[in-house]
Design a protein around this motif. Sequence first.
Motif, short mmCIF file in Angstrom:
data_model
loop_
_atom_site.label_atom_id
_atom_site.label_comp_id
_atom_site.label_asym_id
_atom_site.label_seq_id
_atom_site.Cartn_x
_atom_site.Cartn_y
_atom_site.Cartn_z
N ASN A 235 0.81 -1.22 0.00
CA ASN A 235 0.00 0.00 0.00
C ASN A 235 0.85 1.27 0.00
O ASN A 235 0.31 2.37 0.04
CB ASN A 235 -0.91 0.02 1.23
CG ASN A 235 -1.91 -1.13 1.23
OD1 ASN A 235 -2.59 -1.35 0.25
ND2 ASN A 235 -1.96 -1.88 2.32
N GLN A 310 -5.59 -2.34 5.21
CA GLN A 310 -5.75 -0.88 5.13
C GLN A 310 -7.08 -0.53 4.51
O GLN A 310 -7.58 -1.25 3.63
CB GLN A 310 -4.61 -0.31 4.26
CG GLN A 310 -4.67 1.20 4.08
CD GLN A 310 -3.41 1.71 3.41
OE1 GLN A 310 -2.31 1.32 3.74
NE2 GLN A 310 -3.57 2.60 2.45
N SER A 463 -1.46 1.73 11.68
CA SER A 463 -1.85 2.59 10.57
C SER A 463 -2.47 3.85 11.14
O SER A 463 -2.71 3.95 12.34
CB SER A 463 -2.83 1.87 9.64
OG SER A 463 -3.94 1.37 10.36
N THR A 479 -5.68 5.71 4.63
CA THR A 479 -5.06 4.92 5.69
C THR A 479 -3.69 4.44 5.24
O THR A 479 -3.51 3.28 4.89
CB THR A 479 -5.94 3.69 6.06
OG1 THR A 479 -7.30 4.08 6.14
CG2 THR A 479 -5.50 3.11 7.40
N SER A 481 -0.36 2.76 5.63
CA SER A 481 0.01 1.76 6.62
C SER A 481 1.51 1.74 6.85
O SER A 481 2.29 1.81 5.91
CB SER A 481 -0.45 0.37 6.15
OG SER A 481 -0.05 -0.61 7.06
#
Length: 581
Positions: A235, A310, A463, A479, A481
């Motif tokens: 992510n 996430q 997160s 979000t 992470s």
Amino acid sequence: MTEKPTGRRALLKIAAGSAGLTAVAAVTRRSLAPAGDDGSAGALMLSTHAGSDVQSLHLPLDERHLLPLGPQRWETQRLPTSTHSMVAFLWDAGQTAPRLHIRSRTAAGWGSWLSVTTLHDVADAGSVEKSGLAGTDVTWIGRADGVQIRVQGRRPAGLTLVLLYPERRPGDTSVGSSGTGLLEPRARQSAALGAARPRLIGRRAWGADESLRDTDPAYIHTIKQVHVHHTVNSNSYAREDVPALLRGMYAYHTKSLGWSDIGYNFLVDRFGRCWVGRAGGAGRLVRGSHTLGFNAESTGISAIGNYDTQRPSSAMLGAIAAIAAWKVAPFERDPVGSIRVESEGSDKFARGQDVALPVIDGHRDTNDTACPGRYLYEALPEVRRRTQELVAAGTPAPIIVVEEAASVTGEPRVGNTLSASPGRFTPSDVSVTYQWLRAGQPIVGASVQSYPVTPQDVGAVLSCLVTLNRAGLSPVVQTPSATGPTIAAPTLRVIASNNQKGIAKIRVKLAGPPGAPVVPTGVVAVTLGKRTTKFALLDGVVVAKFGGRRRLRAGTYAVGVVYAGDDIFTEATRNTTLRIA
């Protein structure tokens, strides 16, 4: 249009049907050089083929490379490589999928162990794309020059490591910015019933090598459903990473798995950009290879990232809704409703079974998989609502546009401090709030921009919810992470005693910092003099005995204990001495 397999497709099918993956000519066997002074094996070199700039390496994992650690548990040495950024595994179809973990060496050193998930986005049975190979999702890890592999469970035949390096091109930074690479809609496409065509970034812009495709696109006659997936990737990718990430995924789907093209019709990134996946015309009804048993009357959209760990950004949800609205509106499908479809055969619904499913569903609704991840699946009602609004309005709703995603810096390690950045966005006059999460749950009192990592975080992924708000616009929730799980240095205590004549007893206890919810696991190596034995920890404790039938001679012995670490706790050593009377 009828798909005709070429020589490479035929080769993959013959190989899979007889000797499995190990017979495929494209798989390069490598022998490792002797271990170096640091305990790592000889370097593995990626190479390019047929003019592609995506470097790759296929390394069969057998007894030469996997060292047994216990029943159904193996591990490689730390393997130096040339630069790579994506990792995956293949094995012969029909085998039980193992549990696979990797850790990588980056500029910051060796990282934590990461789980690599089994691939469930597969072609239909009987399809020309059914190559007879199984594997994992391809994991984007960023630039790395070393890898270590852990295998647990039943080891499948043909288990092979795949390393990929789709090197960043000079133009990748500008793709999707200021209109670069955007497809211009045809008049008849932009006037689709009830929904405008979203801004799409085409295959040429992200650098699809059309020579990797060896069949013509296939087409369907209608759209009943939109299947939502996630790529189970990192992510933390940057905007300029996405074109290379797509090139690597495309190479893995075609050259490694033997599919005719990238499996998804469309992909969306965490910045809210829409990318054309499978070839054949973004405005046409191209048959994808993304949802086993349900490709015949659908389109597939995959969110780039891992949404088990996430929450998807508001911009990403808006992009999924924009594509979904554009695709379902001409056929007057109800975005918040259900529809009956006939399965062509999946691991959840038998061939010919008539099933009532949401018009916009998650991959798990049709197949036995966790895709599209917990948090994206939970967000599908919002996607359906937004899609319905777009269909009704005929134009995309105004949103806060994220120019640079929020991010978290700092290593998630006890004693360190993590810091969240809100990124860049338009309009700029928005309010920003922060909420830190532990394993997806809010941490009480942690609602400022920085967060000190505590022992209570050990083993959990941290997160931060970064929320952008502005009156009149839908809020954007991001979000970013931190790399997880949160790690810590263990405490290592060694008590060596000589309670019986000629018998040494060495008690080893490993623990996390006070307040940590987990204890160290794995193996410790205990050395007494010149004798070394490995022991598995039980509740963080090992009791090693030396002597017995062959009593130890009197004298002073050096005692050494080495803990190799696990997914959460770092390595530790302790030395002492023991006097045998």
